[in-house]
Design an enzyme around this catalytic site. Structure first.
Site, PDB file in Angstrom:
ATOM      1  CG  ASP A   1      -2.066   0.967   1.086  1.00  0.00           C
ATOM      2  OD1 ASP A   1      -3.221   0.510   0.981  1.00  0.00           O
ATOM      3  OD2 ASP A   1      -1.812   2.201   1.080  1.00  0.00           O
ATOM      4  CB  ILE A   2       0.801   4.279  -2.134  1.00  0.00           C
ATOM      5  CG1 ILE A   2       1.878   5.197  -2.658  1.00  0.00           C
ATOM      6  CG2 ILE A   2      -0.487   5.025  -1.839  1.00  0.00           C
ATOM      7  CD1 ILE A   2       1.567   5.793  -4.016  1.00  0.00           C
TER       8      ILE A   2
ATOM      9  CB  VAL B   1      -9.079   1.884  -4.978  1.00  0.00           C
ATOM     10  CG1 VAL B   1      -8.745   1.357  -6.369  1.00  0.00           C
ATOM     11  CG2 VAL B   1      -8.106   2.992  -4.575  1.00  0.00           C
TER      12      VAL B   1
ATOM     13  CG  HIS C   1      -8.601  -3.215  -2.445  1.00  0.00           C
ATOM     14  ND1 HIS C   1      -9.517  -2.458  -3.151  1.00  0.00           N
ATOM     15  CD2 HIS C   1      -8.410  -2.574  -1.284  1.00  0.00           C
ATOM     16  CE1 HIS C   1      -9.840  -1.388  -2.446  1.00  0.00           C
ATOM     17  NE2 HIS C   1      -9.193  -1.435  -1.302  1.00  0.00           N
TER      18      HIS C   1
ATOM     19  CG  HIS D   1      -6.715  -2.995   3.063  1.00  0.00           C
ATOM     20  ND1 HIS D   1      -6.010  -1.816   2.902  1.00  0.00           N
ATOM     21  CD2 HIS D   1      -7.926  -2.768   2.488  1.00  0.00           C
ATOM     22  CE1 HIS D   1      -6.762  -0.927   2.264  1.00  0.00           C
ATOM     23  NE2 HIS D   1      -7.932  -1.488   1.998  1.00  0.00           N
TER      24      HIS D   1
HETATM   25  P1  AMP Z   1      -9.739   1.233   0.247  1.00  0.00           P
HETATM   26  O1  AMP Z   1      -9.941   2.488   1.050  1.00  0.00           O
HETATM   27  O2  AMP Z   1     -10.125  -0.030   0.977  1.00  0.00           O
HETATM   28  O3  AMP Z   1     -10.379   1.347  -1.117  1.00  0.00           O
HETATM   29  O4  AMP Z   1      -8.183   1.094   0.056  1.00  0.00           O
HETATM   30  C1  AMP Z   1      -7.497   1.671  -1.004  1.00  0.00           C
HETATM   31  C2  AMP Z   1      -6.035   1.648  -0.637  1.00  0.00           C
HETATM   32  O5  AMP Z   1      -5.296   1.835  -1.810  1.00  0.00           O
HETATM   33  C3  AMP Z   1      -5.610   2.741   0.350  1.00  0.00           C
HETATM   34  O6  AMP Z   1      -5.062   2.140   1.514  1.00  0.00           O
HETATM   35  C4  AMP Z   1      -4.583   3.539  -0.431  1.00  0.00           C
HETATM   36  O7  AMP Z   1      -3.513   3.971   0.363  1.00  0.00           O
HETATM   37  C5  AMP Z   1      -4.130   2.534  -1.479  1.00  0.00           C
HETATM   38  N1  AMP Z   1      -3.609   3.088  -2.713  1.00  0.00           N
HETATM   39  C6  AMP Z   1      -4.160   4.066  -3.486  1.00  0.00           C
HETATM   40  N2  AMP Z   1      -3.402   4.289  -4.570  1.00  0.00           N
HETATM   41  C7  AMP Z   1      -2.361   3.413  -4.503  1.00  0.00           C
HETATM   42  C8  AMP Z   1      -1.226   3.139  -5.328  1.00  0.00           C
HETATM   43  N3  AMP Z   1      -0.991   3.827  -6.466  1.00  0.00           N
HETATM   44  N4  AMP Z   1      -0.360   2.182  -4.935  1.00  0.00           N
HETATM   45  C9  AMP Z   1      -0.566   1.493  -3.805  1.00  0.00           C
HETATM   46  N5  AMP Z   1      -1.620   1.693  -2.983  1.00  0.00           N
HETATM   47  C10 AMP Z   1      -2.495   2.649  -3.318  1.00  0.00           C
END
Ligand code: AMP
Length: 115
Positions: A31-32, A97, A101, A103
């Site tokens: 995760d970023i 997103v 996915h 976590h």
């Molecule tokens: P969610 O809130 O469950 O949709 O989680 C989305 C996750 O994606 C968040 O923890 C963000 O930090 C992560 N995220 C968003 N863009 C990226 C990226 N380019 N690379 C890696 N993680 C990302």
């Protein structure tokens, strides 16, 4: 078909990510913006928008996300101490997103209930 997202671009290698595992069905990457010392995202390569959009035909793929998380937890050495898997769905679930996915969070004591 779900709309394209940043995770679709990562799966296809169009934008950089710290990928730790990829095969023909799933991709796992850091995760970023980590909220724990270990924070991976495990995604199906196929863009399922939310868990609500998954179908019975996706059952094996959903199971593979969990088994991939399990294996990565072992490989990262956090399986015995413990970890948390989180799958957010839609706005009240905290999804940001819209490409399904899981976590994988580890490396610190998790609180319950979540915020
Ligand atoms: P969610 O809130 O469950 O949709 O989680 C989305 C996750 O994606 C968040 O923890 C963000 O930090 C992560 N995220 C968003 N863009 C990226 C990226 N380019 N690379 C890696 N993680 C990302």
């Amino acid at each position: 078909m779900a709309e394209d997202t940043v995770f679709g671009k990562i799966v296809r290698g169009e934008i950089p990510a710290r990928i730790v595992y990829q095969d023909e069905e799933v991709t796992a990457f850091h995760d970023i913006a980590p909220v724990a010392p270990t924070h991976l995202l495990i995604v199906p390569n196929k863009p399922i928008r939310t868990l609500n959009d998954a179908t019975p035909e996706d059952g094996a793929l959903l199971g593979k996300l969990l088994l991939t998380a399990r294996r990565l937890a072992h490989e990262l050495g956090v399986a015995e101490q413990g970890y948390r898997l989180v799958l957010n769905c839609n706005p009240d679930g905290g999804q940001s997103v819209y490409h399904l996915h899981v976590h994988l969070l580890a490396g610190r004591k998790m609180t319950w209930p979540p915020g």
